[in-house]
Design a protein around this motif. Structure first.
Motif, mmCIF file in Angstrom:
data_model
loop_
_atom_site.group_PDB
_atom_site.id
_atom_site.type_symbol
_atom_site.label_atom_id
_atom_site.label_comp_id
_atom_site.label_asym_id
_atom_site.label_seq_id
_atom_site.Cartn_x
_atom_site.Cartn_y
_atom_site.Cartn_z
ATOM 1 N N CYS A 1 -92.480 -22.941 -66.073
ATOM 2 C CA CYS A 1 -93.659 -22.214 -65.577
ATOM 3 C C CYS A 1 -93.980 -20.970 -66.402
ATOM 4 N N CYS B 1 -90.100 -20.841 -61.399
ATOM 5 C CA CYS B 1 -89.303 -22.067 -61.256
ATOM 6 C C CYS B 1 -87.810 -21.883 -61.497
ATOM 7 N N CYS C 1 -85.529 -21.663 -66.571
ATOM 8 C CA CYS C 1 -85.311 -21.127 -67.918
ATOM 9 C C CYS C 1 -84.073 -20.251 -68.006
ATOM 10 N N CYS D 1 -87.977 -16.395 -69.347
ATOM 11 C CA CYS D 1 -89.422 -16.154 -69.427
ATOM 12 C C CYS D 1 -89.798 -14.761 -68.947
HETATM 13 S S1 FES Z 1 -89.863 -20.809 -66.909
HETATM 14 FE FE1 FES Z 1 -90.094 -20.804 -64.777
HETATM 15 S S2 FES Z 1 -88.942 -19.073 -64.242
HETATM 16 FE FE2 FES Z 1 -88.871 -18.996 -66.360
#
Ligand code: FES
Ligand SMILES: Cc1cc2nc3c(=O)[nH]c(=O)nc-3n(C[C@H](O)[C@H](O)[C@H](O)COP(=O)(O)OP(=O)(O)OC[C@H]3O[C@@H](n4cnc5c(N)ncnc54)[C@H](O)[C@@H]3O)c2cc1C
Ligand SMILES: Cc1cc2nc3c(=O)[nH]c(=O)nc-3n(C[C@H](O)[C@H](O)[C@H](O)COP(=O)(O)OP(=O)(O)OC[C@H]3O[C@@H](n4cnc5c(N)ncnc54)[C@H](O)[C@@H]3O)c2cc1C
Lengths: 367, 101, 472
Positions: free
Chosen positions: B60, B65, B68, B81
């Motif tokens: 995301c 989510c 990552c 992220c």
């Molecule tokens: S890619 Fe979803 S929380 Fe980092």
């Protein structure tokens, strides 16, 4: 319709109701369980999963014996449950520890264990210093005072146990009715009629296993169940590699790898929220016991309500004024699930009341 | 061999170039990037493994989510992220359940 | 920290507007956001965008945020970047986690709180959507906006919603290509949308933007595939292909990158954990917090502005933040009710005009069927790898809603707090039990809203005394 005229209606689909219902199905009775909705109070979804003997019934030999008996039944019961449901309740019984940060606490616990052993056949324990604890639990802090180990203790995966009970109930032909709150019970000519938020049910026998709901339901059938909520707050961490081979009373690692930390005891009424001050306390104590938990990420905290009688002991009774109506409630429904299924179900099916349950009626609460 | 996903670098202005390591390998990245952007730019669409052994990667890019999660400078389970890169940063992609230490 | 009048959580258009308006009225305000820079989803990295051709690629909507960011930058309002709120206690004390130069940020008590935490993309649980290389369209847009990274040339876009086309246009503007765009919208939805046309004309600018966009995409000869079903993403540790059926025939496209989009849903973690009332918005297919005309929730003093309340878009989000702040200033006795009403009137009119186009957009781009009824083998809870089939089994055992399903299957127990699965799980229970989804109910959110270490919890406040242990 079959499910509207079962042999027995069990009110409450938590661990207590489902364990009894599972036993009743194995007695070849037709059983319907009515339960409430998705967001109602359910201790069975928020507990700590211990099948715990040490410390139970220090002042009540009958309770100590019942607890011990249930813990002994659990290994076979777990296998039965898995056979009936295809789901492993995750029971292990390698022993467990209660840990003490302070030496006074340890002395007090040791005295209690001696008393318990005196009136509980088959109960064993060991008093350990910090080094002794670390032989069982290498992650424990060397600075703690010590702890008690009992080989009779164990734990389950409480959610898989709930899942297994529901699946076994379904597989053995029981009827589970969610969103079916029992509002009223009437009794005529030896039959009970239950008014619910769903269908009306007719039956000859009912079992009130509605947790906190029993306080309101019991008087409808001439019983008395003055249970009150006692909140416990719990935290759970991310999954980590196994590091805790034995459960303890306030920190245990689940089969999935998460670490469960708890649990507090607060009388706050029907509030199942969490309180920052209490979480802080629990976090500090867990770190004092197991310093390596410091960096573990907590993914969830919750509060859940225990179902507590005035003296903390279970309540099992058949109504004198309304024969065929039973109440069953306790604060350690995980530990006692095996006994509930194996002892209570035959009693409700028509056998004599088991002697192990004799002293647990509601008369003791009468003024 | 699994195909590599090639995100393309568009012409950029400003910012500085910093060096980070991903699983020990040095990479030059824009100082305004997040760790997840650095991973994607270098073909690491996969950054961790679930306890069941499934590969997962950033999904995301906005902190929702939690797919990552990577070890950053020794701290496990940081959201790549949501973490800006920094000079000398060490990023390690995890293959198994972490052990508490 | 010293108590403040207002804590704003989220520095997107809604939060910034609320903070500025409240500060103008004389309230003390703190703004917190987990991102390093203010701007929220839409105006991300606006003040320091790395792209050389950012104006051409990102378009005018993006730069419309510049004045707001400028005003905030010079306002002197206390702002905590890179700080996330993980818990709000019953007494309105917020707990923070994050990295600042002077250690952990102490908890902060506020008389009023504005939740301006925005939206998230609606999860689209296709078979194989957890494979690395599959991301959301929003994720790819963030990579483009903040890192100047353009998706691989073989990229396939899948789903429904304006953002799908908006992003396609941005990719073309940046000189990229798109292998295919698989639009899951059915013709019947276009037909249903017609009845919202007249009302939407109240917001002609929005509509015009849409028309221009589609024309531009046609010029780019976008390979648009409609009526696809049985979509599956293929690959083990990296996407290698996407498969789907059209008109009874199975198709397969080799690709290294699949981007999914199924519209936006509000983030309801805080409002749910705080026990606010929610309702199922059947137009937007999502749970939304119940608010009055001033964006105040059923919990007094707690306001929900912007896309976190309902999907309204950046311009409307900004207006909602200002309207909420006026009510807060009035309750905080900084302005009179008459002043509040006078200032709010034009804002409210503008807000309603912007919202007039929403029903059309919502009906034009309904979420794909897979959002509510994924294939049995598709993973629904990504954190705990729980499949749709496991959730259906739990529902068949009589689980009345997502909270019992969570207990039985672990769906919703992971780090994301159910953000990725809660809505799908509720829909699966509805499908299996035949109950309408609003009666099935929503997943109850618990703290921490984002994971924190045990040490962070231990250090968050002075401890009080209380018994801990197992009952005897
Ligand atoms: S890619 Fe979803 S929380 Fe980092
Ligand atoms: C934090 C915490 C930790 C715990 N740890 C342990 C432990 O380690 N070991 C242990 O042995 N025990 C533990 N317990 C206790 C254990 O969880 C409970 O004893 C057990 O779950 C009780 O089960 P129950 O079925 O009686 O109650 P519940 O799970 O509360 O179920 C009662 C059910 O009855 C339903 N109901 C209520 N009223 C009605 C009505 N009118 N009509 C129909 N349905 C109704 C409710 O909806 C509910 O589903 C713990 C409890 C808590 C809170
Ligand atoms: C992925 C994505 C892409 C989008 N792309 C476009 C587009 O191209 N064009 C368009 O017009 N609209 C787009 N939108 C919609 C647009 O972003 C919104 O309409 C607008 O940003 C709403 O503003 P807001 O203030 O309500 O929330 P947001 O702008 O989303 O701001 C919310 C802020 O809250 C912060 N936050 C959330 N939780 C916490 C917490 N616990 N602690 C601290 N901070 C927190 C977040 O970091 C974020 O900065 C997109 C939305 C998403 C989700």
């Amino acid at each position: 319709m079959r499910e509207r005229h079962p042999d027995v209606v069990v009110v409450g689909g938590g661990l207590v109701g489902l364990a009894i219902a599972h036993g009743l199905l194995r007695q070849k009775l037709r059983v319907t369980v009515c339960d409430e909705g998705d967001r109602d109070f359910r201790a069975s979804r928020g507990n700590f999963g211990l099948v715990w003997v040490q410390g139970k019934g220090v002042n009540s030999p009958p309770y100590a014996r019942l607890t011990s008996h249930s813990a002994r039944l659990w290994p076979d019961y777990a296998r039965q449950l898995q056979r009936d449901s295809g789901i492993d309740p995750g029971h292990t019984r390698r022993g467990g520890l209660s840990l003490c940060l302070e030496i006074d606490e340890l002395a007090e616990k040791s005295a209690a264990m001696a008393a318990l052993k005196a009136h509980t056949p088959g109960f064993d324990y060991e008093v350990l210093d910090a080094a002794g604890v670390r032989r069982f639990l290498p992650g424990a802090s060397p600075d703690i005072a010590g702890g008690i180990y009992s080989p009779q203790d164990g734990h389950v995966n409480p959610l898989q146990t709930l899942h297994a009970l529901l699946a076994a109930f379904e597989a053995l032909g029981g009827t589970y009715l969610p969103r079916c709150r029992v509002d009223d019970v009437s009794h005529r000519a030896g039959a009970f009629s239950l008014t619910t938020s769903g269908p009306t049910l007719q039956t000859a026998r009912i079992v009130l296993a509605a947790g906190l709901g029993n306080a309101r339901l019991a008087p409808l059938v001439g019983l008395y169940a003055p249970v009150l909520p006692v909140r416990g707050q719990v935290m759970i961490t991310e999954r980590v590699a196994p590091f805790l081979p034995y459960p303890t009373t306030s920190v245990r690692q689940t089969t999935e790898g998460t670490v469960q930390i708890g649990d507090s005891q607060e009388r706050v009424g029907l509030d199942d929220g969490t309180l920052p001050e209490v979480l802080v306390n629990m976090a500090r104590r867990a770190i004092a016991l197991f310093p390596l938990l410091r960096s573990a990420q907590v993914v969830r905290t919750w509060g859940a309500l225990r179902i507590m009688t005035p003296d903390g002991l279970p309540l099992y009774e058949e109504s004198r004024s309304h024969p065929g109506a039973f109440v069953a409630t306790c604060h350690s429904g995980v530990t006692l699930a095996a006994a509930h299924s194996e002892l209570i179900a035959p009693w409700i099916a028509g056998n004599d009341a088991p002697t192990l349950l004799e002293t647990f009626d509601g008369a003791r609460f009468a003024l | 061999m699994a195909p590599v996903s090639h995100f393309e670098r568009l012409p950029c202005v400003g910012g500085e170039v910093v060096t980070i390591t991903i699983d020990g390998e040095a990479h030059e990245v824009d100082s305004r990037w997040t760790v997840a952007a650095a991973l994607i730019a270098h073909g690491h669409t996969r950054c961790r493994c679930t306890p069941e052994g499934q590969s997962r990667g950033p999904f995301c890019m906005s902190g929702v989510c939690f797919e990552c999660r990577v070890d950053i400078d020794g701290t496990p389970n940081r959201q790549a992220c949501m973490t800006p890169v920094a000079a000398g940063m060490r990023v390690v992609l995890r293959q198994d359940l972490r052990a508490l230490a | 920290m010293k108590p403040v009048d207002l804590l704003v959580i989220g520095a997107g258009p809604a939060g910034l507007a609320a903070a500025l308006t409240a500060a103008d009225c004389g309230l003390s305000v703190v703004v917190v956001d987990e991102n390093p820079q203010p701007g929220g989803q839409i105006y991300r990295q606006l003040s320091d965008n790395p792209l050389r051709d950012c104006e051409a690629i990102l378009g005018a909507d993006y730069f419309a945020g510049a004045p707001l960011l400028q005003r905030f930058a010079t306002s002197g309002i206390d702002y905590l970047p890179r700080t996330s709120v993980w818990q709000i206690a019953g007494d309105n004390t917020a707990y923070f986690s994050g990295t600042s130069s002077n250690g952990p940020t102490a908890p902060l008590k506020a008389r009023f709180i504005v939740l301006a935490t925005g939206a998230q993309e609606r999860p689209l649980p296709l078979a194989g959507w957890t494979t690395p290389g599959a991301m959301t369209v929003g994720a790819a847009q963030i990579l483009l906006k903040t890192a100047g990274l353009l998706p691989p040339r073989d990229v396939v876009l899948v789903g429904s919603g304006p953002l799908l086309y908006h992003f396609a246009e941005q990719v073309f503007q940046a000189g990229g290509t798109i292998q295919a765009l698989i639009d899951t919208t059915r013709a019947i939805d276009k037909f249903k949308a017609l009845r919202h046309g007249p009302n939407a004309l109240r917001s002609p600018r929005l509509l015009w933007r849409g028309v221009k966009l589609l024309a531009a995409l046609r010029r780019q000869r976008l390979n648009r595939i409609v009526g696809a079903s049985d979509i599956a993403i293929v690959g083990e540790s990296q996407v290698s292909a996407i498969e789907f059926r059209v008109g009874g025939k199975t198709h397969r496209l080799s690709t290294s990158s699949v981007l999914l989009h199924a519209g936006l849903i509000p983030q309801t973690n805080f409002s749910s954990a705080l026990g606010c009332e929610h309702y199922w918005n059947s137009q937007q297919f999502s749970w939304q917090v119940k608010c009055n005309d001033w964006f105040e929730s059923t919990r007094a003093g707690l306001f929900v502005a912007g896309d976190g309340g309902r999907i309204m878009g950046a311009e409307a989000a900004e207006l909602s933040g200002r309207i909420a702040a006026l009510e807060i200033a009035c309750q905080g006795e900084k302005i009179s009710a008459a002043e509040r009403d006078a200032q709010a009137r034009p804002l409210r009119q503008a807000w309603q005009r912007l919202l007039a186009a929403r029903p059309l957009l919502d009906t034009l781009y309904p979420p794909p069927a897979e959002c509510f009824s994924p294939k049995d083998e598709a993973i629904v809870c990504r954190c705990e790898s729980v499949t749709a089939s496991q959730i259906r089994s739990a529902a068949r055992l009589g689980a009345p809603g997502p909270n019992q399903v969570k207990a039985l299957t672990r769906a919703g127990m992971g780090a994301c707090q159910g953000r990725m699965c809660a809505c799908v799980t509720a829909a699966l229970v509805a499908e299996t039990s035949g109950q309408p989804i609003d009666q099935v109910g929503m997943l109850r959110s618990r703290y921490p809203v984002k994971p924190v270490t045990l040490e962070e919890i231990a250090g968050s406040v002075p401890a009080a005394c209380g018994a801990i242990g197992h009952p005897r």
